[in-house]
Design a protein around this motif. Structure first.
Motif, PDB file in Angstrom:
ATOM      1  N   ILE A 197     -38.394  -7.530 -16.545  1.00  0.00           N
ATOM      2  CA  ILE A 197     -38.392  -8.000 -15.161  1.00  0.00           C
ATOM      3  C   ILE A 197     -36.965  -8.064 -14.631  1.00  0.00           C
ATOM      4  O   ILE A 197     -36.703  -7.719 -13.465  1.00  0.00           O
ATOM      5  CB  ILE A 197     -39.096  -9.365 -15.057  1.00  0.00           C
ATOM      6  N   ARG A 198     -36.040  -8.470 -15.476  1.00  0.00           N
ATOM      7  CA  ARG A 198     -34.635  -8.540 -15.056  1.00  0.00           C
ATOM      8  C   ARG A 198     -34.111  -7.153 -14.675  1.00  0.00           C
ATOM      9  O   ARG A 198     -33.426  -6.992 -13.650  1.00  0.00           O
ATOM     10  CB  ARG A 198     -33.787  -9.153 -16.176  1.00  0.00           C
ATOM     11  N   PHE A 199     -34.431  -6.122 -15.458  1.00  0.00           N
ATOM     12  CA  PHE A 199     -33.998  -4.763 -15.132  1.00  0.00           C
ATOM     13  C   PHE A 199     -34.637  -4.279 -13.835  1.00  0.00           C
ATOM     14  O   PHE A 199     -33.993  -3.603 -13.028  1.00  0.00           O
ATOM     15  CB  PHE A 199     -34.319  -3.804 -16.280  1.00  0.00           C
ATOM     16  N   ALA A 200     -35.917  -4.616 -13.636  1.00  0.00           N
ATOM     17  CA  ALA A 200     -36.568  -4.267 -12.372  1.00  0.00           C
ATOM     18  C   ALA A 200     -35.849  -4.938 -11.209  1.00  0.00           C
ATOM     19  O   ALA A 200     -35.692  -4.349 -10.129  1.00  0.00           O
ATOM     20  CB  ALA A 200     -38.037  -4.669 -12.409  1.00  0.00           C
ATOM     21  N   GLY A 201     -35.393  -6.164 -11.423  1.00  0.00           N
ATOM     22  CA  GLY A 201     -34.661  -6.882 -10.387  1.00  0.00           C
ATOM     23  C   GLY A 201     -33.338  -6.232 -10.043  1.00  0.00           C
ATOM     24  O   GLY A 201     -32.930  -6.199  -8.880  1.00  0.00           O
ATOM     25  N   VAL A 202     -32.658  -5.706 -11.040  1.00  0.00           N
ATOM     26  CA  VAL A 202     -31.387  -5.004 -10.791  1.00  0.00           C
ATOM     27  C   VAL A 202     -31.624  -3.795  -9.892  1.00  0.00           C
ATOM     28  O   VAL A 202     -30.876  -3.556  -8.929  1.00  0.00           O
ATOM     29  CB  VAL A 202     -30.735  -4.586 -12.123  1.00  0.00           C
ATOM     30  N   LEU A 203     -32.681  -3.021 -10.192  1.00  0.00           N
ATOM     31  CA  LEU A 203     -32.982  -1.855  -9.363  1.00  0.00           C
ATOM     32  C   LEU A 203     -33.424  -2.275  -7.969  1.00  0.00           C
ATOM     33  O   LEU A 203     -33.022  -1.671  -6.969  1.00  0.00           O
ATOM     34  CB  LEU A 203     -34.050  -0.984 -10.035  1.00  0.00           C
ATOM     35  N   ASN A 204     -34.243  -3.317  -7.875  1.00  0.00           N
ATOM     36  CA  ASN A 204     -34.703  -3.787  -6.566  1.00  0.00           C
ATOM     37  C   ASN A 204     -33.525  -4.208  -5.693  1.00  0.00           C
ATOM     38  O   ASN A 204     -33.491  -3.916  -4.482  1.00  0.00           O
ATOM     39  CB  ASN A 204     -35.671  -4.943  -6.746  1.00  0.00           C
ATOM     40  N   THR A 205     -32.553  -4.873  -6.300  1.00  0.00           N
ATOM     41  CA  THR A 205     -31.349  -5.271  -5.567  1.00  0.00           C
ATOM     42  C   THR A 205     -30.584  -4.048  -5.089  1.00  0.00           C
ATOM     43  O   THR A 205     -30.107  -4.004  -3.944  1.00  0.00           O
ATOM     44  CB  THR A 205     -30.454  -6.142  -6.460  1.00  0.00           C
ATOM     45  N   ALA A 206     -30.476  -3.039  -5.952  1.00  0.00           N
ATOM     46  CA  ALA A 206     -29.757  -1.821  -5.577  1.00  0.00           C
ATOM     47  C   ALA A 206     -30.450  -1.104  -4.415  1.00  0.00           C
ATOM     48  O   ALA A 206     -29.784  -0.515  -3.548  1.00  0.00           O
ATOM     49  CB  ALA A 206     -29.642  -0.890  -6.782  1.00  0.00           C
ATOM     50  N   VAL A 207     -31.769  -1.139  -4.388  1.00  0.00           N
ATOM     51  CA  VAL A 207     -32.521  -0.531  -3.281  1.00  0.00           C
ATOM     52  C   VAL A 207     -32.152  -1.215  -1.966  1.00  0.00           C
ATOM     53  O   VAL A 207     -31.864  -0.561  -0.957  1.00  0.00           O
ATOM     54  CB  VAL A 207     -34.039  -0.621  -3.533  1.00  0.00           C
TER      55      VAL A 207
END
Length: 269
Positions: free
Chosen positions: A30-40
């Protein structure tokens, strides 16, 4: 079961089931998904401008997400036709990107993205002000941000209740002459798009689910300048778009949070 969870369960409080408490491996996912979501959302922030269509925003979100190994969760979710939600002015949420909808100076727009990466979900939204806006709109955007941060502050320690943060958020909104939308709420997220608990942004202290270490959830208060009531858009055949009933402006910020032994960690920005 944790003795502190059992303590509250024995007193009739709503406590999380074990599947809502993430494993270390799930938390990392979930943390890695959050990093990508932030980058989006960073990508949107870099490119959003007056004269841009909301469909262009959607294409940015789709292209960036997919090129980095992710999937936009909203796309085709229960018939939703786009990769993100773009909600302008009196649109509370679920605004559908369109080639005909062009950003104008003074608009306030919420861009809401949820990203799936390796089967894990992260969800966040940001407000963007296009050019120079009115003091009324800017104040609303600021109050909505403050409401999110107040919810975060209430969760600065574990074993608080959803009603604790909802009560604090509503009090701040009302103190500033605004209202909190009651028909929509935050939610658990991480393994699925929407999970328990419902994270309502109003309520009474000590009510709602107990928030314990290992839980992942969103706080996403929708704050209206006028009345809290909402309605559908008669011109929207998908029945997704939500408007303020009185035509007043609305603003929202959202993060995905992980509750830890030391309070919440923000997984999206």
């Amino acid at each position: 079961m944790d003795s502190r969870i059992l303590y509250w369960q024995e007193r009739g409080k709503l406590v999380p089931t074990r599947d809502l408490i993430r494993t270390k491996e799930q938390i990392e996912g979930i943390r890695f998904a959050g990093v990508l979501n932030t980058a989006v959302l960073d990508c949107v922030q870099e490119h959003i401008h007056e004269g841009m269509s909301t469909l262009e925003i959607d294409r940015l979100v789709y292209d960036y997400t997919v090129s980095h190994g992710g999937t936009p969760a909203p796309l085709h979710y229960e018939g939703f036709p786009a990769s993100c939600c773009t909600s302008i002015d009196d649109v509370v949420c679920h605004g559908i990107p369109s080639a005909e909808e062009i950003l104008e100076e003074g608009d306030i727009i919420n861009v809401d993205c949820t990203t799936i990466l390796n089967g894990f979900y992260a969800d966040a939204s940001r407000m963007f002000v296009i050019g120079k806006t009115s003091p009324e709109k800017q104040r609303l955007v600021d109050i909505a941000w403050e409401c999110l941060k107040i919810g975060e502050q209430i969760c600065s320690q574990p074993y608080v209740f959803v009603g604790d943060l909802g009560n604090a958020i509503a009090n701040h909104a009302h103190k500033n002459g605004c209202t909190v939308v009651r028909d929509l709420c935050g939610h658990g997220v991480g393994i699925h798009f929407h999970e328990e608990p419902d994270v309502e942004h109003y309520g009474r202290p000590g009510t709602g689910m107990l928030l314990v270490p290992g839980m992942t959830f969103t706080i996403e208060p929708m704050i209206n300048a006028g009345d809290w009531r909402v309605c559908g858009d008669e011109e929207d055949p998908t029945e997704w778009v939500v408007l303020t009933e009185d035509g007043s402006f609305s603003a929202q910020w959202e993060h995905t949070f992980l509750m830890t032994e030391n309070g919440v960690e923000i997984l999206t920005h």
